[in-house]
Design a protein around this motif. Structure first.
Motif, mmCIF file in Angstrom:
data_model
loop_
_atom_site.group_PDB
_atom_site.id
_atom_site.type_symbol
_atom_site.label_atom_id
_atom_site.label_comp_id
_atom_site.label_asym_id
_atom_site.label_seq_id
_atom_site.Cartn_x
_atom_site.Cartn_y
_atom_site.Cartn_z
ATOM 1 N N LYS A 5 -14.453 74.437 5.216
ATOM 2 C CA LYS A 5 -15.025 74.433 6.092
ATOM 3 C C LYS A 5 -13.402 74.550 6.817
ATOM 4 O O LYS A 5 -13.241 75.091 8.021
ATOM 5 C CB LYS A 5 -15.180 72.769 6.313
ATOM 6 C CG LYS A 5 -16.039 72.720 5.801
ATOM 7 C CD LYS A 5 -17.127 71.214 5.541
ATOM 8 C CE LYS A 5 -15.876 70.307 5.065
ATOM 9 N NZ LYS A 5 -15.914 70.123 3.841
ATOM 10 N N SER A 6 -11.940 73.616 6.506
ATOM 11 C CA SER A 6 -10.740 73.925 7.066
ATOM 12 C C SER A 6 -10.464 75.153 7.577
ATOM 13 O O SER A 6 -9.887 75.629 8.338
ATOM 14 C CB SER A 6 -10.888 72.733 6.697
ATOM 15 O OG SER A 6 -10.750 71.881 6.785
ATOM 16 N N THR A 7 -10.803 76.313 6.341
ATOM 17 C CA THR A 7 -10.425 77.205 6.473
ATOM 18 C C THR A 7 -11.245 78.140 7.604
ATOM 19 O O THR A 7 -10.498 78.707 7.767
ATOM 20 C CB THR A 7 -10.339 78.168 4.730
ATOM 21 O OG1 THR A 7 -9.915 77.282 4.138
ATOM 22 C CG2 THR A 7 -10.214 79.521 4.614
ATOM 23 N N LEU A 51 -13.152 69.186 16.121
ATOM 24 C CA LEU A 51 -12.768 68.294 15.539
ATOM 25 C C LEU A 51 -13.100 68.079 13.995
ATOM 26 O O LEU A 51 -14.242 68.325 13.651
ATOM 27 C CB LEU A 51 -13.850 67.758 16.098
ATOM 28 C CG LEU A 51 -13.174 66.854 18.074
ATOM 29 C CD1 LEU A 51 -14.508 67.529 18.467
ATOM 30 C CD2 LEU A 51 -13.187 65.726 18.038
ATOM 31 N N ASP A 52 -11.724 68.215 13.685
ATOM 32 C CA ASP A 52 -11.972 68.527 11.422
ATOM 33 C C ASP A 52 -11.895 66.928 11.377
ATOM 34 O O ASP A 52 -10.909 66.152 11.516
ATOM 35 C CB ASP A 52 -10.626 69.412 11.624
ATOM 36 C CG ASP A 52 -11.114 69.640 10.026
ATOM 37 O OD1 ASP A 52 -11.717 69.285 9.212
ATOM 38 O OD2 ASP A 52 -10.468 70.425 9.069
ATOM 39 N N GLU A 53 -13.059 66.805 10.743
ATOM 40 C CA GLU A 53 -12.725 64.640 10.175
ATOM 41 C C GLU A 53 -12.599 63.864 11.072
ATOM 42 O O GLU A 53 -11.391 63.072 10.706
ATOM 43 C CB GLU A 53 -12.602 65.109 8.809
ATOM 44 C CG GLU A 53 -13.078 66.229 7.990
ATOM 45 C CD GLU A 53 -13.162 65.620 6.265
ATOM 46 O OE1 GLU A 53 -12.470 64.316 5.593
ATOM 47 O OE2 GLU A 53 -12.481 66.578 5.820
ATOM 48 N N PRO A 54 -13.470 64.164 12.715
ATOM 49 C CA PRO A 54 -12.669 62.800 13.437
ATOM 50 C C PRO A 54 -12.877 61.748 12.995
ATOM 51 O O PRO A 54 -12.120 60.406 13.506
ATOM 52 C CB PRO A 54 -13.090 63.346 14.670
ATOM 53 C CG PRO A 54 -14.349 64.241 14.496
ATOM 54 C CD PRO A 54 -14.749 64.180 13.431
HETATM 55 MG MG LIG Z 1 -10.744 70.065 5.322
#
Ligand SMILES: [Mg+2]
Ligand SMILES: Nc1ncnc2c1ncn2[C@@H]1O[C@H](COP(=O)(O)OP(=O)(O)OP(=O)(O)O)[C@@H](O)[C@H]1O
Lengths: 366, 507
Positions: free
Chosen positions: B53-55, B174-177
């Protein structure tokens, strides 16, 4: 805010320094061209001077010995997150230490035992001179960058005082000591090769070069293979993992600085016990500062430090030849040229990181 | 694979990830991901730790370059090679670890990189006007001269979000907000996201909390091992189905068995007071004890002294008064090394700061605080073998001990730390937020490990802001509120509502 662009190890360790060097060479060529010298000729003279004869090689390796020691000193401290700018002052004090220990031991022995005694004296003085700034940082919060610079000045002043008033040669106006006993003088490379049946020219190159290589190996083992080095590098990451791991960080900072200073002392051993055979004022001649560039260019790895020390050794020796052969090129220009190398290697070398990464990424898709 | 395009079919999707592929060495982080994000949608992205996901988001934001594939924005292929390109294309990102300059003011942070000329006054004036407009449009006020480090996490996140909004971003990632937010702050964030959506913004939300997905998203895409295994309208799916799509099997949460703890306490804390970094009293007069074979849960809204309590117990922060005893020895002033010798281990809340060294290889990270049996020289081969086994046993993926710890995804880092500390055979384990940023499969795994330790007679002190975690694992529960113990409950005698009231200081 973007993370450093990752490069394959070979590109990071080899290609980047080479590119930086090429930049420096280009800038130097422009400079020489500007003062009406032919850069190609100049380069040829430098190469011939540094590597073209047994004598040239001897001088190159002699300079490199100093740079290996000071480069290792900077590199070791760097792994602990400490920027030791004080190799110059630490070596100055180490020279005094070597002389004091040798003079104190001369009444007892005149033999080879003086050599380890002198080396130990140098290391103790260098270590203590570096450990004090370390202690000040660990317990008092004063930054070693500032304190080691100040300790360079302090060392210069203290050494002049000692050379003039305390351990100076009697009846001489020169701020220098008398000669150390024959037994305390390191074997010259000429003598060592001679013992093996090889003929070689007389140069300042001496046993300290072998010590420098041994020191590089020892530093490699210490940093990358020992528990102590692991703790040292953990502190160098700068987060609180070292504290969490139960490491006494303050003690480690002092120890790391002390070891760094002991390495810088190697340069004093080379100069005082290997070449001059006495302590002369300002015998350190800025080699301690060049050590910073050497460590930077060598990526703080002992092998890299040796390689870049050889390069700077060749630059010094080749530059001396050049200044000698071309009247238009003065000693100052040589200093400028090494400055260019330091600038390109130290400050500019990240310049190529991004384009290089993009180039490599394009070359090997998927 | 099902890809839903814009329902009306008239305008092109805000973003199309067109067969994005990315490898890191042997790791295939994104496998030809094809995914369309409709304009004006809140699109959730879920998947296990390390699913990619983050990638994928880092590629969108220009941190990484895709090996192949294209990104289309509003139907146009766009070349994004740096974060500034992304910002210029109207993309804004709220990172899980905020990218803020903490000692600077809110306004300075918002202006950074957009100062508008040499003199700052002009840029500042424009910024304040913009902030005013934003405050009018949304319920989004902030004090421009406040120093970022003084703000609570929820407001820092607001600054991070404002950074995108003042640059007119239409697409927000938003990454794991919510991982770091209190429940109240999370509610406020969601209200804001709905507002933003109402004004036509497109939002991509990465989260491990499926409940949130069901609550706020319009659509959800599931990544598994780098591939997109499906995109579903939220009305067509449910939590259990999503969990199964993420992991490929059902997840069973472990149950706590009724073992009886000994009576003799192992850890006894009396009247402990601890100051926080700014000198305020964070822990006030806290007394507690933990017995072998027992899990003591410490619940509370983040920032009510739990962090400082844990750090004090772990020897990382000095207590100002009170006493800490382990069996009969006083450990009030013990160092982490002393605690290790007694068999007290610590899984810290902040693994990035304490438990791991990102630039080091995983096998070296396995030695952090765990190298007592090493001689002066480290036995590399042995350690590397042990590390490989640890990675297998604790399901750390990819199981390569030579990888940099920083290259592991967040959840896998957590499992690594957990494994390392458990392998040290603790008698007392101090645990902070063990499942922060961790996927549901890994949560079940971590819970099972903690319960195993409990069954073996280890005493565990568990600090968590997740109430279901506290309720599921703890034998006894203490609630901390403003540095004090607001109440104690036994397992089975309480529920989320009851704890919630204690946490709010009402009960
Ligand atoms: Mg991640
Ligand atoms: N810079 C990197 N170098 C090497 N591998 C990496 C790098 N960044 C990510 N990876 C690997 O790529 C995979 C995907 O990682 P990513 O961070 O995208 O996962 P994620 O879905 O965000 O997980 P999490 O939910 O745990 O944050 C992982 O296996 C990870 O180890």
């Amino acid at each position: 805010m973007s993370a450093p662009v990752p490069l394959p190890a070979w590109a990071d360790r080899l290609l980047m320094p080479l590119l930086a060097l090429a930049t420096a060479a280009l800038a130097a060529a422009l400079l020489l061209f500007g003062i009406g010298e032919n850069p190609a000729d100049a380069l040829a003279i430098m190469l011939r001077g540094a590597l073209g004869s047994g004598e040239g090689i001897g001088f190159t390796l002699y300079y490199a010995t100093n740079f290996i020691f000071t480069g290792l000193a900077v590199a070791l401290a760097y792994h602990a997150g400490l920027f030791n700018i004080g190799a110059e002052g630490q070596a100055t004090m180490a020279g005094i230490g070597a002389a004091l220990f040798i003079f104190a031991a001369e009444p007892i022995t005149q033999g080879f035992l003086l050599i380890p005694i002198g080396i130990v004296g140098a290391m103790i003085f260098g270590a203590v001179w570096a450990a004090i700034p370390g202690w000040l940082q660990a317990w008092r919060g004063s930054h070693v960058v500032i304190t080691t610079i100040m300790f360079n000045f302090l060392a210069a002043i203290v050494s002049v005082y000692l050379l003039v008033n305390v351990i100076g040669k009697e009846g001489s106006m020169q701020p220098e000591t008398r000669l150390i006993a024959d037994g305390a003088q390191l074997w010259t490379m000429q003598a060592m090769l001679g013992a093996l049946g090889f003929k070689s020219p007389s140069t300042p190159l001496n046993f300290a070069f072998v010590l420098a290589l041994l020191a590089a190996f020892a530093v490699w083992v210490l940093i990358f293979r020992s528990k102590f080095g692991f703790h040292l590098r953990l502190i160098g990451t700068g987060n609180d993992a070292a504290r969490y791991a139960g490491i006494n960080t303050q003690r480690m900072i002092v120890l790391a600085m002390a070891l760094s200073g002991a390495l810088a002392a190697g340069m004093a051993v080379n100069e005082v016990m290997g070449v001059q055979h006495r302590v002369v004022i300002e015998f350190t001649s800025g080699y301690g500062f060049v050590g910073i560039a050497v460590a930077l260019m060598g990526r703080n790895h002992p092998v890299g430090v040796i390689l870049s020390a050889l390069l700077f050794g060749a630059l010094y020796q080749g530059g001396t030849e050049l200044a000698f052969e071309r009247p238009a090129i003065t000693r100052d220009l040589i200093v400028t040229l090494s400055g260019l190398v330091i600038f390109c290697v130290g400050a500019l070398d990240q310049l190529y990181r991004k384009p290089l990464a993009q180039l490599l990424a394009r070359r090997e898709p998927g | 694979m099902r890809v839903h395009s814009d329902p009306g079919g008239t305008s092109p999707p805000a973003i199309v990830f067109d067969h994005i592929d990315k490898r890191f060495g042997a790791v295939h982080a994104n496998r030809s991901i094809h995914l369309a994000i409709a304009r004006g949608d809140i699109h959730a992205l879920v998947g296990e730790n390390g699913a990619g996901k983050s990638t994928l988001m880092s590629i969108l934001f220009g941190f990484y370059q895709a090996d192949s594939g294209r990104i289309l924005i509003d139907g146009q292929e766009s070349k994004i090679t740096s974060p500034s390109d992304a910002i210029a294309s109207g993309i804004g990102m709220v990172h899980q670890h905020f990218m803020l300059v903490e000692p600077m003011s809110v306004a300075d942070n918002l202006m950074l990189g957009h100062e508008g000329g040499f003199a700052l006054a002009g840029g500042r004036k424009a910024l304040l006007a913009k902030l005013d407009a934003l405050a009018r449009d949304y319920d989004l006020t902030i004090e421009p001269d406040a120093i970022v480090s003084d703000l609570p996490v929820g407001l820092q996140q607001r600054v991070e979000l404002l950074k995108s909004l003042v640059r007119d971003a239409d697409i927000l990632v938003l990454d794991e907000p919510t991982a770091v937010l209190t429940p109240g702050e999370a509610d406020r964030l969601f209200a804001l996201l709905r507002d933003l959506k109402a004004r036509g913004k497109t939002i991509i939300l990465i989260t491990h909390k499926l409940r949130e997905v069901m609550e706020i998203a319009d659509r959800v895409s599931v990544l598994r091992q780098g591939a997109c295994v499906g995109t579903y309208p939220i009305v067509d799916t449910n939590e259990a189905a999503l969990a199964e799509a993420m992991i490929g099997r059902r997840v069973h949460m472990p149950e706590r068995a009724d073992t009886l703890a000994d009576d003799e306490p192992l850890l006894t804390v009396e009247a402990l007071c601890v100051r926080d970094a700014r000198g305020g009293m964070a822990v006030k007069d806290v007394s507690l004890m933990v017995r072998p074979g027992e899990i003591l849960g410490i619940a509370g809204v983040a920032g009510n002294g739990q962090t400082e309590l844990l750090e004090a117990l772990a020897g990382l922060r000095a207590a100002t008064s009170g006493s800490i005893r382990f069996k009969n020895s006083d450990i009030s002033h013990a160092t982490p090394a002393d605690l290790h010798a007694l068999g007290i281990r610590h899984i810290p809340e902040d693994r990035l700061r304490y438990a791991l060294a990102y630039p080091f290889a995983v096998w070296e990270n396995c030695l952090i605080g765990a190298d007592d049996e090493q001689g002066s020289l480290i036995a590399r081969q042995t350690v590397m073998g042990d590390a490989a086994r640890l990675m297998q046993a604790y399901d750390v993926r990819p199981a390569d001990p030579l990888l940099r710890a920083g290259a592991l995804s967040g959840g896998n880092q957590q499992k690594l730390v957990l494994g390392r500390e458990i392998e040290q055979r603790p008698r007392l384990l101090l645990v902070g937020q063990p499942t922060r940023g961790v996927d549901i499969g890994a949560i079940a795994f971590i819970h099972r490990r903690l319960l195993d330790l409990r069954a073996q007679g280890v005493a565990i002190l568990l600090v968590s802001v997740e109430l279901d975690e506290i309720l599921r694992l703890s034998d006894r529960i203490l609630v901390m509120q403003e540095g004090r113990i607001a109440g104690e409950r036994r397992a089975g005698e309480t529920d989320e509502r009851d704890l919630g009231l204690l946490m709010a200081g009402i009960a």
